[in-house]
Design an enzyme around this catalytic site. Structure first.
Site, PDB file in Angstrom:
ATOM      1  N   LYS A   1      -2.997  69.206 -45.796  1.00 14.40           N
ATOM      2  CA  LYS A   1      -2.611  70.620 -45.987  1.00 14.40           C
ATOM      3  C   LYS A   1      -3.520  71.366 -46.968  1.00 14.40           C
ATOM      4  O   LYS A   1      -3.654  72.576 -46.879  1.00 14.40           O
ATOM      5  CB  LYS A   1      -1.155  70.721 -46.441  1.00 14.40           C
ATOM      6  CG  LYS A   1      -0.156  70.390 -45.346  1.00 14.40           C
ATOM      7  CD  LYS A   1       1.268  70.621 -45.791  1.00 14.40           C
ATOM      8  CE  LYS A   1       2.233  70.287 -44.674  1.00 14.40           C
ATOM      9  NZ  LYS A   1       3.611  70.625 -44.995  1.00 14.40           N
TER      10      LYS A   1
ATOM     11  N   ASP B   1       5.793  76.921 -43.291  1.00 14.44           N
ATOM     12  CA  ASP B   1       6.839  76.320 -44.138  1.00 14.44           C
ATOM     13  C   ASP B   1       7.470  77.430 -44.988  1.00 14.44           C
ATOM     14  O   ASP B   1       8.682  77.457 -45.210  1.00 14.44           O
ATOM     15  CB  ASP B   1       6.240  75.276 -45.104  1.00 14.44           C
ATOM     16  CG  ASP B   1       5.887  73.987 -44.378  1.00 14.44           C
ATOM     17  OD1 ASP B   1       6.427  73.747 -43.288  1.00 14.44           O
ATOM     18  OD2 ASP B   1       5.055  73.223 -44.912  1.00 14.44           O
TER      19      ASP B   1
ATOM     20  N   GLY C   1      12.523  69.851 -57.923  1.00 12.95           N
ATOM     21  CA  GLY C   1      11.205  69.360 -57.515  1.00 12.95           C
ATOM     22  C   GLY C   1      10.113  70.348 -57.883  1.00 12.95           C
ATOM     23  O   GLY C   1      10.375  71.554 -58.062  1.00 12.95           O
TER      24      GLY C   1
ATOM     25  N   GLY D   1       4.508  69.728 -53.484  1.00 11.78           N
ATOM     26  CA  GLY D   1       3.984  70.630 -52.463  1.00 11.78           C
ATOM     27  C   GLY D   1       5.072  71.482 -51.812  1.00 11.78           C
ATOM     28  O   GLY D   1       4.915  72.704 -51.669  1.00 11.78           O
TER      29      GLY D   1
ATOM     30  N   THR E   1       9.163  65.074 -63.645  1.00 14.55           N
ATOM     31  CA  THR E   1       8.027  65.190 -64.567  1.00 14.55           C
ATOM     32  C   THR E   1       7.995  66.608 -65.138  1.00 14.55           C
ATOM     33  O   THR E   1       7.704  67.568 -64.413  1.00 14.55           O
ATOM     34  CB  THR E   1       6.708  64.881 -63.818  1.00 14.55           C
ATOM     35  OG1 THR E   1       6.889  63.648 -63.111  1.00 14.55           O
ATOM     36  CG2 THR E   1       5.526  64.761 -64.764  1.00 14.55           C
ATOM     37  N   ALA E   2       8.324  66.696 -66.407  1.00 16.64           N
ATOM     38  CA  ALA E   2       8.481  68.017 -67.034  1.00 16.64           C
ATOM     39  C   ALA E   2       7.215  68.863 -66.940  1.00 16.64           C
ATOM     40  O   ALA E   2       7.281  70.058 -66.642  1.00 16.64           O
ATOM     41  CB  ALA E   2       8.895  67.838 -68.489  1.00 16.64           C
TER      42      ALA E   2
ATOM     43  N   TYR F   1      15.779  66.252 -43.935  1.00 16.18           N
ATOM     44  CA  TYR F   1      16.526  66.418 -42.686  1.00 16.18           C
ATOM     45  C   TYR F   1      16.999  65.116 -42.069  1.00 16.18           C
ATOM     46  O   TYR F   1      17.705  65.113 -41.079  1.00 16.18           O
ATOM     47  CB  TYR F   1      15.728  67.249 -41.672  1.00 16.18           C
ATOM     48  CG  TYR F   1      14.352  66.721 -41.368  1.00 16.18           C
ATOM     49  CD1 TYR F   1      13.245  67.239 -42.027  1.00 16.18           C
ATOM     50  CD2 TYR F   1      14.161  65.708 -40.435  1.00 16.18           C
ATOM     51  CE1 TYR F   1      11.972  66.757 -41.753  1.00 16.18           C
ATOM     52  CE2 TYR F   1      12.900  65.228 -40.161  1.00 16.18           C
ATOM     53  CZ  TYR F   1      11.807  65.757 -40.825  1.00 16.18           C
ATOM     54  OH  TYR F   1      10.555  65.261 -40.553  1.00 16.18           O
TER      55      TYR F   1
HETATM   56  P1  ATR Z   1       6.138  67.151 -51.155  1.00 23.07           P
HETATM   57  O1  ATR Z   1       4.894  67.732 -50.565  1.00 23.07           O
HETATM   58  O2  ATR Z   1       7.091  66.566 -50.148  1.00 23.07           O
HETATM   59  O3  ATR Z   1       6.837  68.109 -52.067  1.00 23.07           O
HETATM   60  P2  ATR Z   1       5.012  65.814 -53.449  1.00 23.07           P
HETATM   61  O4  ATR Z   1       4.065  66.928 -53.647  1.00 23.07           O
HETATM   62  O5  ATR Z   1       4.535  64.422 -53.618  1.00 23.07           O
HETATM   63  O6  ATR Z   1       5.679  65.878 -52.005  1.00 23.07           O
HETATM   64  O7  ATR Z   1       6.272  66.065 -54.452  1.00 23.07           O
HETATM   65  C1  ATR Z   1       7.337  65.189 -54.539  1.00 23.07           C
HETATM   66  C2  ATR Z   1       8.432  65.771 -55.416  1.00 23.07           C
HETATM   67  O8  ATR Z   1       9.529  64.863 -55.393  1.00 23.07           O
HETATM   68  C3  ATR Z   1       8.026  65.899 -56.878  1.00 23.07           C
HETATM   69  O9  ATR Z   1       8.744  66.951 -57.474  1.00 23.07           O
HETATM   70  C4  ATR Z   1       8.475  64.545 -57.439  1.00 23.07           C
HETATM   71  O10 ATR Z   1       8.739  64.544 -58.809  1.00 23.07           O
HETATM   72  P3  ATR Z   1       7.542  64.259 -59.878  1.00 23.07           P
HETATM   73  O11 ATR Z   1       6.808  65.565 -60.011  1.00 23.07           O
HETATM   74  O12 ATR Z   1       8.230  63.846 -61.096  1.00 23.07           O
HETATM   75  O13 ATR Z   1       6.691  63.174 -59.261  1.00 23.07           O
HETATM   76  C5  ATR Z   1       9.787  64.376 -56.709  1.00 23.07           C
HETATM   77  N1  ATR Z   1      10.167  62.968 -56.635  1.00 23.07           N
HETATM   78  C6  ATR Z   1       9.665  62.045 -55.799  1.00 23.07           C
HETATM   79  N2  ATR Z   1      10.265  60.858 -56.031  1.00 23.07           N
HETATM   80  C7  ATR Z   1      11.160  61.064 -57.042  1.00 23.07           C
HETATM   81  C8  ATR Z   1      12.092  60.231 -57.716  1.00 23.07           C
HETATM   82  N3  ATR Z   1      12.237  58.941 -57.415  1.00 23.07           N
HETATM   83  N4  ATR Z   1      12.871  60.780 -58.688  1.00 23.07           N
HETATM   84  C9  ATR Z   1      12.749  62.081 -59.003  1.00 23.07           C
HETATM   85  N5  ATR Z   1      11.872  62.921 -58.389  1.00 23.07           N
HETATM   86  C10 ATR Z   1      11.104  62.413 -57.429  1.00 23.07           C
END
Ligand code: ATR
Length: 483
Positions: free
Chosen positions: A286, A322, A346, A349, A371-372, A433
């Site tokens: 993407k 999206d 979250g 992306g 992740t803050a 989903y």
């Molecule tokens: P996408 O494109 O689907 O959003 P991504 O960019 O990898 O995928 O983002 C994943 C999101 O899910 C992030 O906000 C991630 O939190 P972190 O920024 O802390 O990594 C969150 N996420 C994924 N696994 C997680 C988990 N086990 N607990 C909490 N948050 C999680």
């Protein structure tokens, strides 16, 4: 023509495939090597019983088949089997036996000369194909493709070898799926399908049912509009089941094909060769497509990611459905100002599309993320606020809560926001989903919240893609299977 390979362990099993698929397959390939027992008279009787053209093949172990005996024994066996009612004999390039060729000539059986190379795409592929043609045989090359560049070699064959009217040039495995579906664009007169495997977890793009009824690949002509989806992995995608039935429903001469892509730059080359008019983009490309786009929308620029590319006014244009797909189920309430205060779980992306969509429509947003720093960064960029996950119990009251992480997605069963207590007044929008009801949604439903399911966004973004590809409204065909 679509050829179904009969790879059963018994002739009875193969016959059940013939009965099941005789309406879809134009011809059958009997793979003698996969039979547990090779009894020439039963095989000959079988060939006479099947009322469709048949290819006779006995593949050696070293070529990926199951025939383990000597070449001499195999030669004798084939001479005998050619007494059956076969239209073609498939035999390897390095195997020559006068009696076999003589028998084929006498009985009017065409020889398909198979060129194998497990090492990838041979450099002398085109000249080997040409030599088989000069001997009056049908050249067949099944290339072990491992990259988009290999797939390009296969599609270029039509340009280089257009003087050979009857040839089969396809690539195997996942990389090869586009060559099998768009076989006419490789200049091939025949493609190969496998019986549908109901136990296969992923959609089986090369099954006879898919090739004949979903992709309708035997109807592809030089005029057919080609669309697709690129990703890595990509074969699990449901998108072909959204777009192909809709083309059919509206009478559009189009096909939508999944492409495994390693190098985006190579894919743009392939898109040029095939005259692709638009494609969906999924993980991990993407962001990778951005440098190749001639124009992008404001949303793509803000979000920094593009999920749809269309050929428009002689250049590639990137859009993000999206973004609009997310907005569609909540747009009325945003416009009525019933939704003003939002919480987004979250900061990855998917969250970027959601936060920008809400901010561009004057909603306030609070981001909560594991992740803050990522929450903080996205908040700063979009003019939102953020709270650390540990403090999620004290999130301000919201009209809309959006869950964008992979938490709760099958096979995971965790609640994305376990410390949050729903008031019952907020709307909860879950982007996951599968399953339809995640642990978070289940709690929200118990509290009486209104729910927006991930599939609503998925369908909305797919519809928008279709509309941007075709300039036609999505028709919701009965046989469109989203999941
Ligand atoms: P996408 O494109 O689907 O959003 P991504 O960019 O990898 O995928 O983002 C994943 C999101 O899910 C992030 O906000 C991630 O939190 P972190 O920024 O802390 O990594 C969150 N996420 C994924 N696994 C997680 C988990 N086990 N607990 C909490 N948050 C999680």
């Amino acid at each position: 023509m679509i050829c179904l390979a009969l790879t059963g362990r018994t002739l009875e099993e193969n016959y059940s495939y013939v009965q099941q698929y005789r309406g879809s397959a134009d011809l059958f390939e009997l793979r003698v090597d996969t039979l547990d027992t090779i009894d020439p008279s039963s095989i000959i009787a079988f060939s006479r019983f099947v009322d469709k053209p048949m290819v006779l093949t006995c593949r050696r172990e070293r070529d990926g088949g199951r025939y383990a005996r000597t070449d001499r024994t195999r030669g004798t066996l084939l001479v005998k089997l050619l007494e059956g009612n076969f239209s073609f004999l498939d035999i390897e390039e390095d195997f020559r036996k006068y009696e076999i060729e003589d028998q084929c000539r006498k009985r009017g059986i065409a020889v398909i000369r198979s060129i194998y190379d497990t090492s990838g795409t041979p450099g002398d592929l085109y000249s080997r194909i040409d030599s088989a043609h000069h001997r009056g045989e049908i050249p067949k090359a099944e290339v072990a493709a491992r990259s988009v560049e290999d797939v390009i070699t296969v599609f270029n064959a039509d340009m280089q070898l257009s003087h050979i009217p009857r040839k089969i040039i396809i690539a195997s495995g996942q990389w090869g799926i586009p060559t099998r579906l768009l076989y006419k664009r490789t200049g091939s007169f025949m493609t190969y399908a496998s019986p549908a495997d109901e136990n296969a977890g992923a959609p089986d793009h090369a099954s006879i049912e898919s090739m004949k009824n979903l992709y309708r690949c035997d109807r592809v002509t030089g005029k057919t509009k080609i669309f697709g989806v690129i990703g890595n992995p990509v074969m699990h995608t449901a998108s072909p089941r959204i777009h192909n039935p809709a083309f059919h429903e509206l009478g559009i001469d189009g096909i939508y094909v999944p492409f495994m892509v390693d190098e985006v730059r190579s894919f743009f080359k392939l898109a040029d060769i095939l005259g692709i008019l638009g494609f969906s983009v999924t993980v991990p490309h993407k962001q990778h497509v951005l440098p190749y786009l001639g124009s992008i929308t404001r949303e793509v620029k803000q979000i920094g990611s593009c999920n749809t590319v269309i050929w428009e006014r002689e250049c590639w244009k990137g859009i993000n459905t999206d973004y609009y797909g997310f907005l569609k189920p909540v747009m009325d309430e945003i416009e009525d100002e019933h939704i003003k205060r939002c919480v987004v779980i979250g900061a990855g992306g998917a969250a970027r599309s959601v936060v920008w969509a809400l901010r561009n429509h004057r909603c306030s947003v609070t981001i909560v993320n594991r992740t803050a720093e990522k929450a903080q960064r996205l908040a700063r960029e979009t003019g939102s606020s953020w709270v650390p996950m540990e403090e999620s119990g004290s999130i301000p009251e919201a009209d809309l809560l959006v869950q964008t992480t992979s938490l709760g997605m099958e096979p995971d069963t965790s609640d994305a926001l376990p410390h949050y207590r729903f008031t019952g007044k907020e709307r909860v929008y879950e982007l996951v989903y599968k399953p339809k009801v995640t642990p978070l949604l289940s709690r929200a439903m118990e509290a009486g919240c209104r729910i927006i399911y991930g599939r609503q966004m998925l369908i909305a973004q797919g519809m928008l893609q279709f509309e941007s590809f075709t300039s036609r409204e999505y028709p919701f065909p009965d046989d469109a299977v989203v999941f």
